[in-house]
Write a protein that holds these residues in place. Structure first.
Motif, PDB file in Angstrom:
ATOM      1  N   LYS A   9     -30.823  89.719  39.479  1.00 40.96           N
ATOM      2  CA  LYS A   9     -29.914  89.876  40.609  1.00 40.96           C
ATOM      3  C   LYS A   9     -30.311  88.937  41.735  1.00 40.96           C
ATOM      4  N   PRO A  10     -29.307  88.262  42.309  1.00 40.07           N
ATOM      5  CA  PRO A  10     -29.629  87.395  43.449  1.00 40.07           C
ATOM      6  C   PRO A  10     -30.071  88.237  44.636  1.00 40.07           C
ATOM      7  N   PRO A  11     -30.910  87.670  45.480  1.00 39.93           N
ATOM      8  CA  PRO A  11     -31.363  88.437  46.647  1.00 39.93           C
ATOM      9  C   PRO A  11     -30.199  88.792  47.561  1.00 39.93           C
ATOM     10  N   LYS A  12     -30.222  90.004  48.098  1.00 42.07           N
ATOM     11  CA  LYS A  12     -29.167  90.447  48.995  1.00 42.07           C
ATOM     12  C   LYS A  12     -29.328  89.783  50.352  1.00 42.07           C
ATOM     13  N   GLY A  13     -28.240  89.202  50.835  1.00 38.83           N
ATOM     14  CA  GLY A  13     -28.275  88.526  52.124  1.00 38.83           C
ATOM     15  C   GLY A  13     -27.797  89.433  53.250  1.00 38.83           C
ATOM     16  N   THR A  14     -28.006  88.954  54.437  1.00 33.45           N
ATOM     17  CA  THR A  14     -27.578  89.664  55.639  1.00 33.45           C
ATOM     18  C   THR A  14     -26.561  88.811  56.375  1.00 33.45           C
ATOM     19  N   LEU A  15     -25.465  89.428  56.779  1.00 34.12           N
ATOM     20  CA  LEU A  15     -24.411  88.713  57.500  1.00 34.12           C
ATOM     21  C   LEU A  15     -24.621  88.877  58.995  1.00 34.12           C
ATOM     22  N   VAL A  16     -24.705  87.750  59.694  1.00 31.47           N
ATOM     23  CA  VAL A  16     -24.859  87.755  61.151  1.00 31.47           C
ATOM     24  C   VAL A  16     -23.541  87.293  61.763  1.00 31.47           C
ATOM     25  N   VAL A  17     -22.981  88.101  62.651  1.00 33.41           N
ATOM     26  CA  VAL A  17     -21.684  87.817  63.277  1.00 33.41           C
ATOM     27  C   VAL A  17     -21.913  87.534  64.760  1.00 33.41           C
ATOM     28  N   SER A  18     -21.369  86.415  65.242  1.00 31.38           N
ATOM     29  CA  SER A  18     -21.532  86.052  66.652  1.00 31.38           C
ATOM     30  C   SER A  18     -20.300  85.279  67.126  1.00 31.38           C
ATOM     31  N   PRO A  19     -19.761  85.601  68.310  1.00 35.37           N
ATOM     32  CA  PRO A  19     -20.142  86.696  69.203  1.00 35.37           C
ATOM     33  C   PRO A  19     -19.479  87.998  68.759  1.00 35.37           C
ATOM     34  N   VAL A  20     -19.864  89.092  69.375  1.00 36.77           N
ATOM     35  CA  VAL A  20     -19.253  90.387  69.070  1.00 36.77           C
ATOM     36  C   VAL A  20     -18.257  90.794  70.144  1.00 36.77           C
ATOM     37  N   SER A  21     -18.028  89.907  71.108  1.00 36.45           N
ATOM     38  CA  SER A  21     -17.043  90.166  72.167  1.00 36.45           C
ATOM     39  C   SER A  21     -16.383  88.852  72.545  1.00 36.45           C
ATOM     40  N   ILE A  22     -15.059  88.816  72.511  1.00 38.12           N
ATOM     41  CA  ILE A  22     -14.287  87.610  72.812  1.00 38.12           C
ATOM     42  C   ILE A  22     -13.268  87.948  73.889  1.00 38.12           C
ATOM     43  N   HIS A  23     -13.144  87.049  74.871  1.00 36.50           N
ATOM     44  CA  HIS A  23     -12.133  87.225  75.921  1.00 36.50           C
ATOM     45  C   HIS A  23     -11.286  85.958  75.994  1.00 36.50           C
ATOM     46  N   LEU A  24      -9.980  86.114  75.796  1.00 33.88           N
ATOM     47  CA  LEU A  24      -9.033  85.011  75.885  1.00 33.88           C
ATOM     48  C   LEU A  24      -8.373  85.064  77.251  1.00 33.88           C
ATOM     49  N   TYR A  25      -8.596  84.023  78.035  1.00 38.60           N
ATOM     50  CA  TYR A  25      -8.058  83.999  79.383  1.00 38.60           C
ATOM     51  C   TYR A  25      -6.577  83.613  79.363  1.00 38.60           C
ATOM     52  N   ALA A  26      -5.988  83.459  80.554  1.00 39.85           N
ATOM     53  CA  ALA A  26      -4.525  83.389  80.678  1.00 39.85           C
ATOM     54  C   ALA A  26      -3.896  82.321  79.798  1.00 39.85           C
ATOM     55  N   MET A  27      -4.525  81.133  79.688  1.00 42.42           N
ATOM     56  CA  MET A  27      -3.938  80.054  78.918  1.00 42.42           C
ATOM     57  C   MET A  27      -4.657  79.832  77.590  1.00 42.42           C
ATOM     58  N   SER A  28      -5.584  80.709  77.211  1.00 39.87           N
ATOM     59  CA  SER A  28      -6.336  80.543  75.973  1.00 39.87           C
ATOM     60  C   SER A  28      -5.626  81.268  74.831  1.00 39.87           C
ATOM     61  N   LYS A  29      -5.672  80.658  73.656  1.00 36.60           N
ATOM     62  CA  LYS A  29      -5.039  81.254  72.488  1.00 36.60           C
ATOM     63  C   LYS A  29      -5.990  81.370  71.298  1.00 36.60           C
ATOM     64  N   ILE A  30      -7.050  80.558  71.259  1.00 39.05           N
ATOM     65  CA  ILE A  30      -7.888  80.474  70.074  1.00 39.05           C
ATOM     66  C   ILE A  30      -9.349  80.679  70.468  1.00 39.05           C
ATOM     67  N   ALA A  31     -10.072  81.427  69.665  1.00 35.79           N
ATOM     68  CA  ALA A  31     -11.522  81.590  69.816  1.00 35.79           C
ATOM     69  C   ALA A  31     -12.132  81.647  68.424  1.00 35.79           C
ATOM     70  N   ASP A  32     -13.424  81.374  68.342  1.00 38.84           N
ATOM     71  CA  ASP A  32     -14.116  81.310  67.054  1.00 38.84           C
ATOM     72  C   ASP A  32     -15.102  82.461  66.905  1.00 38.84           C
ATOM     73  N   ILE A  33     -15.161  83.004  65.683  1.00 39.96           N
ATOM     74  CA  ILE A  33     -16.209  83.939  65.279  1.00 39.96           C
ATOM     75  C   ILE A  33     -17.060  83.224  64.245  1.00 39.96           C
ATOM     76  N   GLN A  34     -18.348  83.105  64.499  1.00 39.21           N
ATOM     77  CA  GLN A  34     -19.241  82.398  63.590  1.00 39.21           C
ATOM     78  C   GLN A  34     -19.983  83.399  62.713  1.00 39.21           C
ATOM     79  N   LEU A  35     -19.947  83.151  61.391  1.00 37.08           N
ATOM     80  CA  LEU A  35     -20.620  83.993  60.416  1.00 37.08           C
ATOM     81  C   LEU A  35     -21.775  83.208  59.806  1.00 37.08           C
ATOM     82  N   THR A  36     -22.940  83.829  59.704  1.00 35.31           N
ATOM     83  CA  THR A  36     -24.130  83.181  59.160  1.00 35.31           C
ATOM     84  C   THR A  36     -24.766  84.089  58.120  1.00 35.31           C
TER      85      THR A  36
END
Length: 402
Positions: free
Chosen positions: A303-330
């Motif tokens: 069995k391959p070693p079990k990995g851990t998923l790291v999610v960043s950021p855990v809070s996103i705020h889209l301001y008045a003219m913002s439409k897109i933000a990124d969630i990075q997975l590691t």
């Protein structure tokens, strides 16, 4: 006038180039040159020294990551002031900026432009870039403020220069260089909002040019539709009405006939079945199954070693003219399968499932579908790994008019 020396565009160019090359010592130089100026500016806008220190901290961390995107590297000081200004305006509005009561009675934007010009020597194109407006509009704002208060240079020059906290420099350098704080730096940069095509931070009080053009086009379209409706009322109800297309709406697809609803009109004649006489049943040959190959038990692969998923950021705020933000997975310590889900119809995810090998990254774009007037809202994007562990990412957005 404060004791700061005049700005050197050539020095700013060298600083941006060094940041782009990843020189860790550049962050310390950048802090030593601009920390006192930005702290003075933020303290005046916020009237809160603790919050001002937090804004200055985040501004330098953001600059180390995104200031190299500037098209014109000599605009570094304008980038820093614009980034600090955006963060200040999203916190709260200022008090007086000076003890003078007449100066305090001015409109906030007039006080701000006088403070930038006469205390921080931010003028011309740098002033416009800091405020997020055109050079002409920035000059008009300055002219109106000067007509209302001609003694601004003396008043703002007499304000004492506050000293940044002694621990602030260490905080900035530690947060900006520690390899384990990369996710924290990403979150700070995400809170800085989107950048303009020139690489400058967008200001929350400055509408985009695209929004103004869209509003003008929409206004013309509404007037045209209203005129057409009035004409139709006078002409009569029997006149065919053409299809109307709003700005930004995709062209209607031509309707194709549906094979299920249009059936052939040719009659189908059913052929009657004829029954055949049955003869005596003859015994058939006996079927003996042939011996098949013996199956060996499959070998168990490790069995391959079990990995851990790291999610960043855990809070996103889209301001008045913002439409897109990124969630990075590691993925750490092994391969990780993941999937992302969200129930809000206004939120679209660029990809919802995948697999990451150890040490690799994946990015999920969170896209807010803004249509017309978008009220403020909040939702949760749930990111789950192959073992069923879920990480909620809170997504909030501000009101937008277009």
């Amino acid at each position: 006038m404060a004791r700061w020396s005049r700005f050197a565009p050539t020095a700013d160019k060298r600083l941006v180039k060094a940041l782009q090359e990843g020189d860790e010592e550049t962050l310390a130089t950048l802090y030593d040159v601009y920390a006192e100026r930005l702290y003075d500016y933020c303290s005046a806008l916020l009237d809160d020294d603790k919050v001002a220190a937090d804004v200055v901290h985040d501004t330098f961390i953001d600059a180390a990551r995104r200031a190299p995107r500037l098209r014109e590297r000599e605009r570094l000081r304008a980038w820093l002031y614009a980034s600090a200004r955006r963060r200040c305006l999203l916190r709260k509005r200022p008090a007086a900026m000076a003890d003078d009561q007449a100066f305090a009675r001015l409109d906030f934007f007039h006080r701000e432009v006088l403070f930038l010009v006469h205390r921080h020597d931010v003028t011309g194109e740098d002033l416009a870039a800091t405020l997020g407006v055109t050079t002409r509009r920035a000059q008009e704002r300055l002219n109106r403020a000067t007509r209302q208060f001609s003694d601004a240079e003396e008043v703002v020059g007499a304000v004492p220069v506050p000293e940044p906290p002694s621990a602030l420099r260490h905080r900035v350098l530690h947060a900006g260089t520690d390899p384990e704080l990369s996710g924290y730096r990403t979150e700070i940069a995400a809170r800085g909002g989107a950048l303009t095509p020139e690489g400058m931070p967008k200001q929350p009080d400055a509408p985009s040019r695209l929004a103004r053009r869209w509003a003008f086009a929409s206004g013309g379209s509404v007037a045209a539709v209203a005129t057409a409706v009035v004409v139709m009322m006078f002409i009569g109800p029997d006149v065919p009405v053409p299809d109307l297309q709003w700005p930004g709406q995709s062209k209607p697809r031509p309707k194709t006939p549906n094979s299920r609803t249009h059936r052939s009109k040719i009659p189908v004649v059913a052929t009657p079945r004829t029954s055949l006489p049955r003869g005596p049943e003859l015994p058939g040959p006996e079927l003996v199954p042939s011996p098949g190959p013996t199956k060996s038990p499959p070998k168990k692969s490790p069995k391959p070693p079990k990995g851990t998923l790291v999610v960043s950021p855990v809070s996103i705020h889209l301001y008045a003219m913002s439409k897109i933000a990124d969630i990075q997975l590691t993925a750490k310590n092994g391969k990780v399968a993941w999937n992302a889900s969200n129930s809000d119809p206004q939120i679209v995810l660029s990809n919802v499932t995948g697999e990451i090998s150890a040490g690799e990254h994946a990015t999920v774009q969170v896209i807010l579908d803004r249509k017309g007037i978008t009220p403020p809202g909040q939702t949760v994007v749930m990111v789950t790994d192959g073992a069923g562990r879920s990480t909620p990412v809170t997504v909030t957005w501000d009101l937008s008019l277009f």
